[in-house]
Design a protein around this motif. Structure first.
Motif, mmCIF file in Angstrom:
data_model
loop_
_atom_site.group_PDB
_atom_site.id
_atom_site.type_symbol
_atom_site.label_atom_id
_atom_site.label_comp_id
_atom_site.label_asym_id
_atom_site.label_seq_id
_atom_site.Cartn_x
_atom_site.Cartn_y
_atom_site.Cartn_z
ATOM 1 N N PHE A 252 -7.688 -43.958 8.200
ATOM 2 C CA PHE A 252 -6.253 -44.927 8.648
ATOM 3 C C PHE A 252 -4.637 -44.624 8.689
ATOM 4 O O PHE A 252 -3.661 -44.633 9.167
ATOM 5 N N GLN A 253 -5.168 -43.525 7.316
ATOM 6 C CA GLN A 253 -3.312 -42.486 7.580
ATOM 7 C C GLN A 253 -3.490 -41.688 8.789
ATOM 8 O O GLN A 253 -2.228 -41.340 9.599
ATOM 9 N N VAL A 254 -4.097 -41.198 10.094
ATOM 10 C CA VAL A 254 -4.447 -40.200 10.777
ATOM 11 C C VAL A 254 -4.622 -40.911 11.836
ATOM 12 O O VAL A 254 -4.018 -40.287 12.732
ATOM 13 N N GLY A 255 -6.058 -41.019 12.028
ATOM 14 C CA GLY A 255 -6.512 -41.269 13.243
ATOM 15 C C GLY A 255 -7.206 -40.842 14.106
ATOM 16 O O GLY A 255 -7.314 -40.629 15.420
ATOM 17 N N LEU A 256 -7.443 -39.587 13.736
ATOM 18 C CA LEU A 256 -7.602 -37.987 15.059
ATOM 19 C C LEU A 256 -9.205 -38.189 14.207
ATOM 20 O O LEU A 256 -9.189 -38.286 12.125
ATOM 21 N N PRO A 257 -10.164 -37.559 14.556
ATOM 22 C CA PRO A 257 -11.631 -37.130 13.958
ATOM 23 C C PRO A 257 -11.045 -35.410 13.326
ATOM 24 O O PRO A 257 -10.711 -35.024 14.214
ATOM 25 N N ALA A 258 -11.725 -35.255 12.343
ATOM 26 C CA ALA A 258 -11.381 -34.462 11.516
ATOM 27 C C ALA A 258 -12.384 -33.383 10.616
ATOM 28 O O ALA A 258 -13.151 -34.485 10.850
ATOM 29 N N LYS A 259 -12.068 -32.557 10.516
ATOM 30 C CA LYS A 259 -13.408 -32.397 9.555
ATOM 31 C C LYS A 259 -12.446 -31.648 8.636
ATOM 32 O O LYS A 259 -11.550 -29.917 8.631
ATOM 33 N N SER A 260 -13.133 -31.304 7.263
ATOM 34 C CA SER A 260 -11.902 -30.490 5.825
ATOM 35 C C SER A 260 -12.808 -29.594 5.455
ATOM 36 O O SER A 260 -13.920 -28.970 5.769
ATOM 37 N N GLY A 261 -12.600 -28.987 4.575
ATOM 38 C CA GLY A 261 -13.344 -27.929 3.885
ATOM 39 C C GLY A 261 -12.809 -27.611 2.472
ATOM 40 O O GLY A 261 -11.084 -27.483 2.437
ATOM 41 N N VAL A 262 -13.129 -27.298 1.297
ATOM 42 C CA VAL A 262 -12.781 -26.521 -0.068
ATOM 43 C C VAL A 262 -11.957 -25.795 0.131
ATOM 44 O O VAL A 262 -11.467 -25.978 -0.977
ATOM 45 N N GLY A 263 -11.302 -24.679 0.967
ATOM 46 C CA GLY A 263 -10.520 -23.851 1.530
ATOM 47 C C GLY A 263 -8.834 -24.098 1.533
ATOM 48 O O GLY A 263 -8.331 -23.395 1.770
#
Ligand code: DON
Length: 312
Positions: A252-263
């Motif tokens: 909703f906010q960004v609109g791009l495929p992405a992967k996060s990490g806790v680092g």
């Protein structure tokens, strides 16, 4: 466009570097708690190969769950049917380390990006071999994608998680009981902890993501890493599952495929446009980089990059 991008990255970097509210650094892996929340870095690599960097763009951080993307690529290239026989492709709506959903659903993880799903995928890569074989394969892929043989797993971070990762051990043993994973649990977990402990900079990470902005072909080498269809499907999983129980909000906010990490890192893809890596160690309650998300929102809006934008 390049002038706009340079200006925007400089503005975002200045704003994020000075932000007062920065989120909480992950402390359930003791080694990660040592990282200062004051860092911010970003690198944007455009489809024509230009790199625009800001802040701590060349400082290494622990990529953590972003590694799940690379282990998925490795496992899919070995045996895609085996991957989809053991993990689903649905957003979980649950915390990344949830145990209750795995039990309710008979030991089959919802998707390859929650911890349970990633451990099941890594088990395919580890394939019961010596614990160094699996991490070796994942590192080879990451080094090849980034064009940088210096990338390595940080032993102190891997050890720190191995010593405290009881939830992941619980998930792995539970899946072993259900036949979701084949290999010895210790080997699979060791491989998983070492892949999560891979240390990379925003520049290395953005380079490693180039094949996903480019239909599966690494623009630096011309090598076909995955087929165009697989690149689209991996991007679909990143959009729907890459931020766990904040994936809808991120879309909703960004609109791009992405992967996060806790680092505190996030790798985002604007298909056909850019590969983007951001890093700021402070996290949202769901475990995603607070300022990294804010930076991507600013960048995506500023550049008009969204998979829901008709001319992106
Ligand atoms: O297994 C864990 O808990 C960590 N090694 C990785 C979790 C993670 O990065 C979640 N992402 N935001």
């Amino acid at each position: 466009m390049m002038a706009d991008l340079h200006r925007l990255v400089a503005e975002i970097t200045a704003e994020m570097s000075a932000a007062a509210v920065r989120g909480r650094v992950a402390d359930y892996i003791p080694e990660l708690a040592k990282v200062s929340p004051d860092h911010f870095g970003m690198v944007v690599i455009t489809a024509d190969g230009r790199e625009v960097a800001g802040g701590d763009a060349d400082m290494d951080f622990s990529i953590q769950s972003i590694s799940k993307l690379f282990s998925l690529v490795e496992a899919l290239s070995r045996d895609a049917d085996a991957v989809w026989a053991r993990v689903g492709r649905e957003p979980s709506g649950s915390a990344f380390n949830s145990i209750v959903q795995l039990e309710a659903e008979g030991g089959r993880p919802r998707n390859p990006f929650i911890n349970a799903g990633a451990i099941a995928v890594t088990d395919l890569v580890a394939a019961g071999e010596d614990s160094r074989a699996g991490i070796g394969a994942i590192l080879r892929l990451v080094r090849d994608l980034a064009g940088d043989d210096s990338i390595a797993s940080d032993g102190a971070v891997a050890y720190s998680e191995a010593a405290t990762g009881h939830r992941n051990a619980a998930l792995a043993h539970f899946m072993k009981a259900h036949g979701t994973i084949d290999g010895p649990v210790d080997t699979t977990l060791s491989t998983y902890f070492h892949q999560c402990a891979i240390a990379m900079s925003c520049r290395q990470l953005a380079r490693a993501g180039r094949f996903l902005m480019n239909g599966g072909i690494d623009p630096a080498t011309g090598h076909c890493i995955v087929s165009p269809e697989r690149a689209r499907r991996i991007a679909a999983l990143m959009l729907s599952c890459g931020h766990y129980d904040a994936s809808g909000e991120f879309a909703f906010q960004v609109g791009l495929p992405a992967k996060s990490g806790v680092g505190g890192g996030i790798l985002a893809i604007a298909p056909g446009r850019a590969s983007i890596a951001v890093w700021s160690p402070g996290l949202s309650p769901q475990g995603n980089s607070l300022l990294g998300t804010a930076a991507l929102e600013r960048l995506a809006h500023g550049m008009g990059w969204s998979v829901f934008n008709p001319d992106c």
